[in-house]
Design a protein around this motif. Structure first.
Motif, PDB file in Angstrom:
ATOM      1  N   THR A   1       0.813  -1.212   0.000  1.00 40.27           N
ATOM      2  CA  THR A   1       0.000   0.000   0.000  1.00 40.27           C
ATOM      3  C   THR A   1       0.847   1.262   0.000  1.00 40.27           C
ATOM      4  O   THR A   1       0.311   2.351  -0.151  1.00 40.27           O
ATOM      5  CB  THR A   1      -0.897   0.010   1.238  1.00 40.27           C
ATOM      6  OG1 THR A   1      -0.072  -0.037   2.418  1.00 40.27           O
ATOM      7  CG2 THR A   1      -1.833  -1.183   1.247  1.00 40.27           C
ATOM      8  N   VAL A   2       2.175   1.126   0.181  1.00 42.84           N
ATOM      9  CA  VAL A   2       3.039   2.294   0.245  1.00 42.84           C
ATOM     10  C   VAL A   2       4.421   1.893  -0.257  1.00 42.84           C
ATOM     11  O   VAL A   2       4.861   0.758  -0.072  1.00 42.84           O
ATOM     12  CB  VAL A   2       3.108   2.828   1.698  1.00 42.84           C
ATOM     13  CG1 VAL A   2       3.615   1.755   2.645  1.00 42.84           C
ATOM     14  CG2 VAL A   2       3.973   4.076   1.801  1.00 42.84           C
ATOM     15  N   THR A   3       5.113   2.817  -0.895  1.00 41.78           N
ATOM     16  CA  THR A   3       6.474   2.554  -1.351  1.00 41.78           C
ATOM     17  C   THR A   3       7.459   2.790  -0.214  1.00 41.78           C
ATOM     18  O   THR A   3       7.166   3.509   0.750  1.00 41.78           O
ATOM     19  CB  THR A   3       6.829   3.468  -2.527  1.00 41.78           C
ATOM     20  OG1 THR A   3       6.854   4.828  -2.068  1.00 41.78           O
ATOM     21  CG2 THR A   3       5.825   3.319  -3.654  1.00 41.78           C
ATOM     22  N   GLY A   4       8.638   2.179  -0.326  1.00 39.78           N
ATOM     23  CA  GLY A   4       9.651   2.350   0.696  1.00 39.78           C
ATOM     24  C   GLY A   4      10.084   3.789   0.852  1.00 39.78           C
ATOM     25  O   GLY A   4      10.316   4.260   1.975  1.00 39.78           O
ATOM     26  N   LEU A   5      10.187   4.513  -0.266  1.00 36.19           N
ATOM     27  CA  LEU A   5      10.625   5.908  -0.201  1.00 36.19           C
ATOM     28  C   LEU A   5       9.637   6.763   0.579  1.00 36.19           C
ATOM     29  O   LEU A   5      10.013   7.552   1.452  1.00 36.19           O
ATOM     30  CB  LEU A   5      10.815   6.459  -1.614  1.00 36.19           C
ATOM     31  CG  LEU A   5      11.272   7.914  -1.713  1.00 36.19           C
ATOM     32  CD1 LEU A   5      12.615   8.102  -1.019  1.00 36.19           C
ATOM     33  CD2 LEU A   5      11.348   8.372  -3.175  1.00 36.19           C
TER      34      LEU A   5
END
Length: 432
Positions: free
Chosen positions: A157-161
């Motif tokens: 649901t979210v990118t690492g960055l």
């Protein structure tokens, strides 16, 4: 009215440039706040006390701490600051998706539910409330999706960055505790560096252990940031104290908390039941906030150690996904830990010898034995008297002669009453 005419290529390019130059430039700091497109569904208000509140009994802790003065960052889908039980308890926060302030908007209710478990205030007619009602929520919005919808590495649901930026922003906004109910299933260097940055700033880090248990088919995927050093990984149990089936098993599970059919707030005004480690994690975050409010001098590492050391025994061992045990907020706030060596106590004083008392005790022991034998003798005499009292009347009746039962008369023909009267012997003729 002006008639439309076809434009030449040069004219079209010139018109597009003119239009672009006439539009305002949208800088990240000036980005528009998030607007929810899904229909508004206020949900239903929960009027009964949820099971997790009866289990954890936060009211017992409030005389010692309510979380006042502590800031808890919730990195999630945002937090609806207009919810009646969260109003006045939620900062503006930050929207990491647009790079602008505005984390106090939530389109899917996930972040609102997480924040409410931590800080929802008490309200008349509502059974649900948070564990630490006086904390301040710092919402960091990183997703517009429900974290429970993610399925493995392909459904993040979210990118690492974005996740890493959110952690750093939470630290810079003064968070004392960071709750991360969003899970990555791959290691990310940016996230690792952000976790290290938060740990260096003495922030308590709490993360969900994930909901991808494989039931023994294959090893569970490793959840991040729960698997990173310095992060408290939280598993989930149901109201029977049993690990929730989807709650993952691994060394990254440090502690468990209620996470099955947990009642929490939804966006706008209502409540609903939620499942998963996402909703067990905020209970640990709330307890960490209670500790930090009660004892501001404790470091983040000391708070984490207190949480694990005061956990109640679980139904299963750590290898089955229970970690150190079940969260106990009351013990975590009220019990003190120490690493000092045990203090030697002075020896107990010797009891003075009292010869007279010892002699009295010996005499009473002799009297006791004598009384026992006398009691037994009297009991035997009483039994003998009772036997004699039963036999004497019978002996007198039989003149102490042995008696035998009389033989029954021989069978004969039955006689009618007149015949029986004829053969009846008068009393005067009977022998004495």
């Amino acid at each position: 009215m002006v008639r439309d005419r076809p434009l030449t290529t040069h004219a079209l390019v010139a018109a597009m440039l003119a239009t672009a130059m006439s539009l305002p430039v949208a800088h990240p700091a000036e980005a528009a706040p998030a607007i929810c497109q899904n229909p508004s569904d206020p949900g239903q208000v929960n009027t009964e006390t949820p099971w997790h509140q009866r289990w954890l009994a936060p009211q017992r802790v409030w005389p010692f701490s309510t979380g006042a003065g502590v800031r808890v960052a919730v990195i999630d889908s945002g937090t609806d600051s207009s919810h009646p039980q969260l109003a006045g308890r939620v900062d503006t926060g930050f929207d990491a998706l647009s790079g602008a302030p505005g984390g106090d908007v939530d389109c899917v209710s996930h972040g609102t539910a997480v924040a409410s478990i931590i800080a929802a205030g008490r309200q008349d007619g509502v059974g649900f409330h948070g564990l630490a009602p006086d904390v301040t929520i710092v919402p960091i919005r990183v997703s517009e999706r429900n974290a429970n919808d993610a399925q493995g590495a392909g459904g993040e649901t979210v990118t690492g960055l974005v996740f890493a930026q959110a952690i750093r922003r939470a630290v810079d906004d003064g968070a004392d505790v960071i709750n991360m109910s969003v899970t990555l299933y791959y290691p990310d260097q940016d996230v690792r560096d952000a976790i290290r940055y938060a740990a260096e700033k003495d922030v308590v880090l709490v993360a969900a252990a994930g909901n991808e248990h494989q039931d023994g088919v294959r090893p569970d995927p490793v959840p991040y940031p729960a698997a990173y050093d310095g992060v408290i990984g939280v598993g989930a149990i149901d109201q029977n104290g049993t690990r929730l089936r989807q709650s993952q098993i691994g060394s990254y599970v440090d502690i468990v908390a209620p996470g099955g059919a947990v009642v929490a707030a939804t966006r706008l005004a209502g409540h609903q039941a939620w499942d998963g480690t996402s909703f067990a994690a905020p209970m640990v975050s709330a307890t960490a906030a209670l500790i930090r409010s009660a004892e501001p001098g404790l470091s983040a590492a000391e708070v984490a150690r207190r949480l694990l050391a005061t956990a109640d025994p679980a139904r299963g061992d750590a290898s089955r996904g229970y970690g150190s045990g079940v969260l106990n907020p009351y013990r975590a706030v009220t019990e003190r830990l120490t690493s000092a060596k045990p203090v030697a106590q002075p020896p107990l004083p010797e009891v003075p010898h009292d010869a007279a008392a010892q002699a009295r005790a010996q005499r009473w022991e002799v009297f006791g034995r004598l009384g026992l034998w006398i009691g037994l003798a009297l009991a035997m005499v009483a039994v003998g008297v009772a036997v004699l009292a039963a036999l004497l009347p019978r002996g007198r009746r039989t003149r102490w002669r042995p008696t035998r039962p009389s033989a029954p008369p021989p069978p004969g023909p039955e006689l009618d009453e007149p015949e029986a009267a004829f053969f009846r012997v008068p009393n005067s003729m009977q022998r004495g």
